[in-house]
Design an enzyme around this catalytic site. Structure first.
Site, PDB file in Angstrom:
ATOM      1  N   GLU A  88       0.799  -1.227   0.000  1.00  0.00           N
ATOM      2  CA  GLU A  88       0.000   0.000   0.000  1.00  0.00           C
ATOM      3  C   GLU A  88       0.836   1.284   0.000  1.00  0.00           C
ATOM      4  O   GLU A  88       0.444   2.264  -0.630  1.00  0.00           O
ATOM      5  CB  GLU A  88      -0.942   0.015   1.218  1.00  0.00           C
ATOM      6  N   SER A 114     -38.304 -27.781 -18.595  1.00  0.00           N
ATOM      7  CA  SER A 114     -39.699 -27.565 -18.985  1.00  0.00           C
ATOM      8  C   SER A 114     -40.378 -26.460 -18.192  1.00  0.00           C
ATOM      9  O   SER A 114     -41.471 -26.013 -18.570  1.00  0.00           O
ATOM     10  CB  SER A 114     -40.495 -28.870 -18.825  1.00  0.00           C
TER      11      SER A 114
END
Length: 753
Positions: A94, A375
């Site tokens: 960082e 279906s």
């Protein structure tokens, strides 16, 4: 002699200098104005903001507090007790020059500015740890130049007030690391079940935590282990680069697999986890993680805790699933998902994304898993648009015979060919061929895709064909999508976008969001009613009988090839629910069907959820009429229509056929062979048969009721010869008992008393 005028040459160098000066003045003036505007609106720095926050409160549909998420899952730690390598990992990835700069890194800003300029947008942050602390404590997450200027100025101010170690400690205790965890202590407990003070975090675990601040959700090991591992390895490489660890240590850590804590932790009370996960995802997407986990929001939801508990119990019952086994991650397979919602409001009452939840955010199959619906998609792709656009109805007739569309040849699951049947019969028994023929011969792909779109399901025409009638979709659908689509059938044709959030308030009572239903007419009310009535037949006498609950119910089963996906989507006048089952990695379940396990779950949930609700009926809209037609032609009865071929059904006004039965005819046939008679057939019979301009194979169940298309081959020369008594005799159809030398002609009307 005229004097030539001298032309002045353009001094490009002087022009370039003037343009440069002008640009500097413009940019400088704009920059000064932006700086002044940024300073004017800049928040004041406070110790409280750097150290604390408030939980977000989640309420159910009755306004009862369910849980709170956010800052309560934050456990501050003393920097002196933090493992050195944990600090080093955060610094390496960082802010490597944290202890050298004074709040900002010119090198980082230059790199970010170049990236932003070349990309044409604000992509790169270039933020130091101090800037990040300022942002998460005081500023919004929006990427604007104004916010960036405020961040830089406030970073200088923080650096003047606090020591480097104080800044780093506040950062490590406040940074959001995903899964509702703020700070390294809460994150270590969430991901690994470990305590920072115990000094037992491994190097690979430390690197994983340090990689999270950039994008906590994207790098969450619960949601995307592959991305989390890649990010972890980037952190290890940075630690080598800045001499915090050796290359051999990094390689050893990279070789380790991610091992996460999966046990329930007493300190994290998280009821109804899949529902809350879904809410949290929506909130963070809209308001940002800082507002959700530290902003003290009040969120009022659609959660019905009674139905949610019922659904979780049903999904947790092993008997409701096919034979189960644990996968390599310890999760039971096959998995499942349930969504229950109110079709009249779009409120999601219950949502369960799996059989188990380990109290950590994980994959939500109810909203994130798109699978083939089988279906269960027939009402959406075939029957709904057939009624809406083609003027068909439950009593319309289609021939269930072998057929093909280019290379695609649909088959019925039971291997039967029923012949001429109504749409109601075809849907009730989930006859595949009829659904495909309805889509391809009567509806068309464009209308089918349009109808699905009206129900919230977007399909690309380029990726779909005839198999769409049977749920053959390019990317599949989620249980939530199916529940919402069927909800429109239940809601008299009106589709309502689903929601889980009714209202969001800030701590001070200011309303951030008040739900306003988004809805549109997806189909005519008569279409919705006719589909609903057909789907009631599925439950009362078809493939969905396992869903019967002693009150009006409609629904459709779905089973894909080899049983890899099992569905039941059904509804009552009050609620609609979609149930899906299947392996996360599609696996055959040959003895499982949509009409078995999913209907069992649906029946348990709906019967218990509605146990105290009075029984009501589905409303009948205006424009619905009843009529009797011939079940083989779909037309009004004619003089030749057999009594046993009559069916009475519902129609939308204006769609009752005006023509009469044209398929039943009195046909003369050979009494022995049943084929068209020749001059050699001794006995002939006149029968009311179905006459169509095409032949069908004998495997079609109504084959015996169809007029033959070939002449008799049973009788040939050698029997009754022409020229002898009876030769050349003719018969008159319809005259019963007329005797000739060639035999007796009988009339069989086929009528039954």
């Amino acid at each position: 002699m005229s004097q030539k005028r001298r032309r002045r040459k353009l001094n490009y160098k002087r022009l370039a200098i003037l343009i440069a000066i002008l640009l500097v003045l413009i940019i400088g003036g704009t920059g000064v104005g932006l700086v002044f505007a940024s300073i004017k609106d800049m928040p004041a720095i406070s110790q409280e903001a750097l150290e604390s926050g408030a939980s977000t409160m989640i309420y159910d549909m009755d306004g009862n507090l369910v849980t709170q998420i956010g800052i309560r899952n934050s456990v501050p730690v003393d920097l002196k007790k933090v493992p050195p390598q944990l600090k080093n990992a955060f610094l390496a990835i960082e802010d490597p020059r944290f202890y050298q700069h004074h709040g900002i890194s010119l090198r980082g800003i230059a790199r970010a500015a170049w990236t932003d300029l070349t990309s044409g947008s604000l992509r790169e942050g270039g933020s130091t740890i101090t800037q990040q602390l300022v942002r998460i404590s005081f500023l919004s997450a929006e990427k604007t130049y104004k916010r960036k200027i405020q961040e830089i100025i406030m970073a200088f101010q923080v650096e003047r007030r606090y020591t480097k170690d104080e800044i780093l400690e506040m950062y490590l205790n406040n940074v959001y690391l995903g899964e509702g965890a703020y700070g390294i202590q809460a994150a270590a407990q969430t991901y690994f079940g470990k305590n920072i003070y115990d000094q037992n975090l491994t190097l690979e675990e430390i690197a994983l935590l340090a990689g999270l601040p950039q994008a906590p959700s994207a790098y969450s090991p619960f949601l995307d282990p592959k991305a989390a591992k890649a990010r972890r390895n980037d952190v290890l490489d940075s630690m080598v680069k800045y001499n915090y660890i050796s290359a051999s240590e990094a390689e050893a850590a990279k070789a380790k697999e991610i091992k996460l804590e999966t046990k329930e932790l007493a300190w994290r009370q998280y009821p109804y986890p899949y529902f809350l996960d879904y809410i949290t995802d929506q909130l963070t997407e809209k308001y940002g993680e800082a507002a959700v986990f530290k902003g003290g929001l009040k969120v009022y939801t659609t959660l019905d805790t009674k139905i949610q508990q019922i659904a979780e119990t049903a999904m947790g019952r092993n008997a409701n699933f096919p034979s189960s086994k644990a996968d390599e991650n310890g999760a039971l397979q096959p998995e499942g998902a349930v969504v229950v919602l109110d079709p009249h409001t779009g409120y999601i009452k219950a949502l369960v994304g799996g059989r188990e939840h380990t109290q950590k955010r994980q994959w939500n199959r109810a909203t994130q898993t798109a699978r083939q619906p089988g279906s269960a998609f027939k009402p959406i792709a075939a029957y709904g648009p057939a009624i809406e656009y083609a003027g068909m109805g439950p009593a319309s007739v289609v021939d269930d015979i072998p057929t093909s569309y280019e290379s695609y040849q649909p088959h019925n699951v039971d291997g039967r060919y029923r012949g001429l049947i109504t749409l109601r019969t075809a849907l009730t028994n989930s006859v595949n061929i009829v659904a495909v023929k309805v889509l391809m011969d009567y509806v068309g792909l464009a209308n089918s895709i349009k109808f699905a779109s009206n129900l919230g399901i977007t399909l690309d025409p380029a990726n779909h064909g005839a198999s769409m009638a049977l749920g053959g979709l390019h990317t599949g659908v989620t249980p939530l999508q199916m529940a919402c689509a069927y909800g429109a059938f239940d809601n008299q044709g009106v589709y309502i976008e689903p929601t889980v959030i009714i209202k969001v308030e800030k701590q001070d009572g200011v309303i951030l969001e008040q739900h306003v239903p988004k809805q549109h007419v997806a189909m005519k009310p008569t279409t919705a009613f006719l589909i609903t009535d057909m789907l009631r037949s599925v439950v009362s006498s078809g493939t969905g009988t396992g869903a019967q609950i002693s009150r009006p119910a409609a629904g459709k089963t779905g089973t894909t090839d080899e049983g890899k996906d099992l569905w039941f989507v059904g509804y009552t006048p009050e609620l609609v629910a979609a149930v899906w089952m299947g392996y996360d990695q599609p696996t055959a379940m040959p003895q499982a069907y949509g009409g078995t396990y999913p209907t069992r779950v649906w029946q348990e949930i709906m019967s218990r959820a509605l146990s105290d609700t009075p029984v009501t009926s589905f409303p009948t809209p205006a424009g619905i009429v009843s009529a009797t037609v011939d079940g083989k032609s779909g037309l009004l009865p004619g003089p030749n229509t057999p009594t046993d071929s009559l069916v009475t059904d519902y129609f939308a006004s204006g769609t009752v056929p005006s023509g009469t039965d044209n398929v039943h005819n009195f046909i003369e046939v050979c009494a022995a062979s049943g084929q068209l008679p020749t001059q050699y057939c001794p006995d002939r019979v006149i029968k009311p048969l179905i006459k169509l301009p095409y032949a069908v194979p004998p495997s079609v169940e109504d084959f015996a009721l169809r007029a033959p298309t070939e002449s008799c081959t049973l009788h040939a020369p050698g029997g009754t010869q022409p020229g002898k008594p009876g030769a050349g005799s003719t018969t008159t159809p319809g005259k019963t008992g007329t005797k000739t030398d060639t035999g007796v002609i009988k009339t069989d009307t086929g009528k039954k008393n």
